[in-house]
Design an enzyme around this catalytic site. Sequence first.
Site, PDB file in Angstrom:
ATOM      1  N   TYR A 269       0.529   9.847  -6.187  1.00 31.80           N
ATOM      2  CA  TYR A 269       1.888  10.081  -6.711  1.00 31.80           C
ATOM      3  C   TYR A 269       1.919   9.980  -8.243  1.00 31.80           C
ATOM      4  CZ  TYR A 269       6.807   8.821  -7.634  1.00 31.80           C
ATOM      5  OH  TYR A 269       8.077   8.721  -8.130  1.00 31.80           O
TER       6      TYR A 269
ATOM      7  N   ALA B  73      -6.236   3.038  -6.375  1.00 31.31           N
ATOM      8  CA  ALA B  73      -6.159   1.676  -5.841  1.00 31.31           C
ATOM      9  C   ALA B  73      -5.472   1.736  -4.491  1.00 31.31           C
ATOM     10  CB  ALA B  73      -5.350   0.775  -6.778  1.00 31.31           C
TER      11      ALA B  73
ATOM     12  N   TYR C 135      -2.532  -7.985  -3.150  1.00 34.85           N
ATOM     13  CA  TYR C 135      -2.370  -6.812  -4.018  1.00 34.85           C
ATOM     14  C   TYR C 135      -2.246  -7.258  -5.479  1.00 34.85           C
ATOM     15  CZ  TYR C 135       0.030  -2.952  -6.368  1.00 34.85           C
ATOM     16  OH  TYR C 135       0.402  -1.984  -7.271  1.00 34.85           O
TER      17      TYR C 135
ATOM     18  N   HIS D 208       8.652   2.888  -0.071  1.00 32.48           N
ATOM     19  CA  HIS D 208       9.505   2.825  -1.263  1.00 32.48           C
ATOM     20  C   HIS D 208      10.925   3.302  -0.955  1.00 32.48           C
ATOM     21  CE1 HIS D 208       5.371   3.039  -3.166  1.00 32.48           C
ATOM     22  NE2 HIS D 208       5.858   1.877  -3.544  1.00 32.48           N
TER      23      HIS D 208
HETATM   24  N1  LIG Z   1       4.153   3.367  -6.848  1.00 28.33           N
HETATM   25  C1  LIG Z   1       4.602   2.364  -7.606  1.00 28.33           C
HETATM   26  O1  LIG Z   1       5.810   2.127  -7.678  1.00 28.33           O
HETATM   27  C2  LIG Z   1       3.628   1.517  -8.419  1.00 28.33           C
HETATM   28  C3  LIG Z   1       4.113   0.422  -9.138  1.00 28.33           C
HETATM   29  C4  LIG Z   1       3.224  -0.337  -9.925  1.00 28.33           C
HETATM   30  C5  LIG Z   1       1.881   0.012  -9.988  1.00 28.33           C
HETATM   31  N2  LIG Z   1       1.423   1.075  -9.256  1.00 28.33           N
HETATM   32  C6  LIG Z   1      -0.014   1.418  -9.361  1.00 28.33           C
HETATM   33  O2  LIG Z   1      -0.138   2.771  -9.723  1.00 28.33           O
HETATM   34  C7  LIG Z   1      -1.284   3.349  -9.112  1.00 28.33           C
HETATM   35  C8  LIG Z   1      -0.882   4.607  -8.361  1.00 28.33           C
HETATM   36  O3  LIG Z   1       0.111   4.308  -7.392  1.00 28.33           O
HETATM   37  P1  LIG Z   1       0.701   5.455  -6.454  1.00 28.33           P
HETATM   38  O4  LIG Z   1       2.016   5.003  -5.955  1.00 28.33           O
HETATM   39  O5  LIG Z   1       0.590   6.759  -7.151  1.00 28.33           O
HETATM   40  O6  LIG Z   1      -0.330   5.382  -5.248  1.00 28.33           O
HETATM   41  P2  LIG Z   1      -1.022   6.561  -4.425  1.00 28.33           P
HETATM   42  O7  LIG Z   1      -1.567   5.931  -3.182  1.00 28.33           O
HETATM   43  O8  LIG Z   1      -0.099   7.725  -4.278  1.00 28.33           O
HETATM   44  O9  LIG Z   1      -2.230   6.984  -5.372  1.00 28.33           O
HETATM   45  C9  LIG Z   1      -3.467   6.309  -5.409  1.00 28.33           C
HETATM   46  C10 LIG Z   1      -4.550   7.375  -5.307  1.00 28.33           C
HETATM   47  O10 LIG Z   1      -5.827   6.734  -5.436  1.00 28.33           O
HETATM   48  C11 LIG Z   1      -6.716   7.318  -4.502  1.00 28.33           C
HETATM   49  N3  LIG Z   1      -7.766   6.306  -4.245  1.00 28.33           N
HETATM   50  C12 LIG Z   1      -7.591   5.045  -3.775  1.00 28.33           C
HETATM   51  N4  LIG Z   1      -8.781   4.422  -3.696  1.00 28.33           N
HETATM   52  C13 LIG Z   1      -9.722   5.290  -4.131  1.00 28.33           C
HETATM   53  C14 LIG Z   1     -11.134   5.232  -4.292  1.00 28.33           C
HETATM   54  N5  LIG Z   1     -11.825   4.151  -3.935  1.00 28.33           N
HETATM   55  N6  LIG Z   1     -11.778   6.318  -4.776  1.00 28.33           N
HETATM   56  C15 LIG Z   1     -11.091   7.439  -5.110  1.00 28.33           C
HETATM   57  N7  LIG Z   1      -9.753   7.567  -4.977  1.00 28.33           N
HETATM   58  C16 LIG Z   1      -9.081   6.504  -4.488  1.00 28.33           C
HETATM   59  C17 LIG Z   1      -5.850   7.645  -3.283  1.00 28.33           C
HETATM   60  O11 LIG Z   1      -6.397   8.650  -2.449  1.00 28.33           O
HETATM   61  C18 LIG Z   1      -4.547   8.101  -3.960  1.00 28.33           C
HETATM   62  O12 LIG Z   1      -4.557   9.496  -4.199  1.00 28.33           O
HETATM   63  C19 LIG Z   1      -1.889   2.270  -8.226  1.00 28.33           C
HETATM   64  O13 LIG Z   1      -2.956   1.692  -8.916  1.00 28.33           O
HETATM   65  C20 LIG Z   1      -0.748   1.288  -8.039  1.00 28.33           C
HETATM   66  O14 LIG Z   1      -1.225  -0.023  -7.833  1.00 28.33           O
HETATM   67  C21 LIG Z   1       2.255   1.824  -8.477  1.00 28.33           C
END
Ligand SMILES: NC(=O)c1ccc[n+]([C@@H]2O[C@H](COP(=O)([O-])OP(=O)(O)OC[C@H]3O[C@@H](n4cnc5c(N)ncnc54)[C@H](O)[C@@H]3O)[C@@H](O)[C@H]2O)c1
Length: 321
Positions: free
Chosen positions: A11, A75, A141, A187
């Site tokens: 995302y 992650a 987490y 979410h």
């Molecule tokens: N969504 C939120 O509101 C939010 C808030 C604070 C922090 N974050 C951080 O932002 C980042 C992205 O969040 P998001 O909501 O877009 O999550 P998401 O799950 O949509 O995106 C994470 C992406 O990482 C990829 N991935 C995970 N592990 C992997 C690995 N070992 N090798 C290769 N690819 C891998 C997944 O396939 C996915 O496409 C994360 O690190 C999350 O902790 C998100």
Amino acid sequence: MQVLVTGGAGYIGSAVAEELVGQGHVVVVLDNLAKGHRDAVPPGASFVHADLADAPTLRSTLERQRIEAVVHMAADSLVGESVADPARYYANNVGNGLALLDAMRASGVAKLVFSSTVAVHGEPTKLPVEEGDPTAPINPYGETKLAFERALGWYDAAYGLRSISLRYFNAAGATEHCGERHDPETHLVPIVLEVAAGKRPHVDVFGDDYPTRDGTCVRDYIHVRDLARAHVLAIDAAGRGTGVYNLGCGGEGSTVLEVIAAARAVTGHPIPARIAPRRPGDPARLVASSARAARDLGWRPAENDLRAIVESAWRFRERRR
Ligand SMILES: NC(=O)c1ccc[n+]([C@@H]2O[C@H](COP(=O)([O-])OP(=O)(O)OC[C@H]3O[C@@H](n4cnc5c(N)ncnc54)[C@H](O)[C@@H]3O)[C@@H](O)[C@H]2O)c1
């Protein structure tokens, strides 16, 4: 610049990749597609389908594409899942993160932006949450994100690897190309829109007796495009030294009922809401201060109107029907 975005099919990562491409940078997305989507990678970015644990691919990607900076978004990030399966979170968020740093060191890439979370602070002792406030995560987490942040400090001291960690609460909204498509979805904004679209019967409101303006929890929602801009600004800042920045919406935050009301107004659907018991560990208010990011990065949220955020997410959903 030549930039690698890990997790760039997810995302927020896809929005970061889109922003970088839009600013004229050369972008490579590396994602294992465990939770991401191939079609989320923006046109103009190249895609490597690989896991962070695949050291040879990681290293050859960094070297062949002459990567100068890495934005690390990959992650696992579900709080409940992290409590049920901490091993997975330590392996991916810490172990695979360190593998990335090793590959960067071996390839001479010395700039990283890390997508962290305000969950590293646990239950805040005061609001808005600032960078220097105590860190005391209350789930694996947050714990794994903090462990990686701390490693980054030591890697700068020992190896000169410069990094910026960005901590924020809730990404929300969509760009023209990138939006939220998690499965399972946890979410609030996409859940409320699933109700509007008839995919869920109602939305649960966990507690309406908190000491807030309408009794429901207040959270800090930031437009995903504002987050993307912050990550790009942080790449430059990483060249100047290692640091941590909190990113907040810049206002009071929004209550659960305000999000539902905004979604009703945007979609024209009734969106039934059901009051449910409080969830353990849910603080009444969570809002972050972005004063330091404003001062050092020149970042301020530009699209922090809740209704506009919800509207962008709804448009994204409607476009994909
Ligand atoms: N969504 C939120 O509101 C939010 C808030 C604070 C922090 N974050 C951080 O932002 C980042 C992205 O969040 P998001 O909501 O877009 O999550 P998401 O799950 O949509 O995106 C994470 C992406 O990482 C990829 N991935 C995970 N592990 C992997 C690995 N070992 N090798 C290769 N690819 C891998 C997944 O396939 C996915 O496409 C994360 O690190 C999350 O902790 C998100």
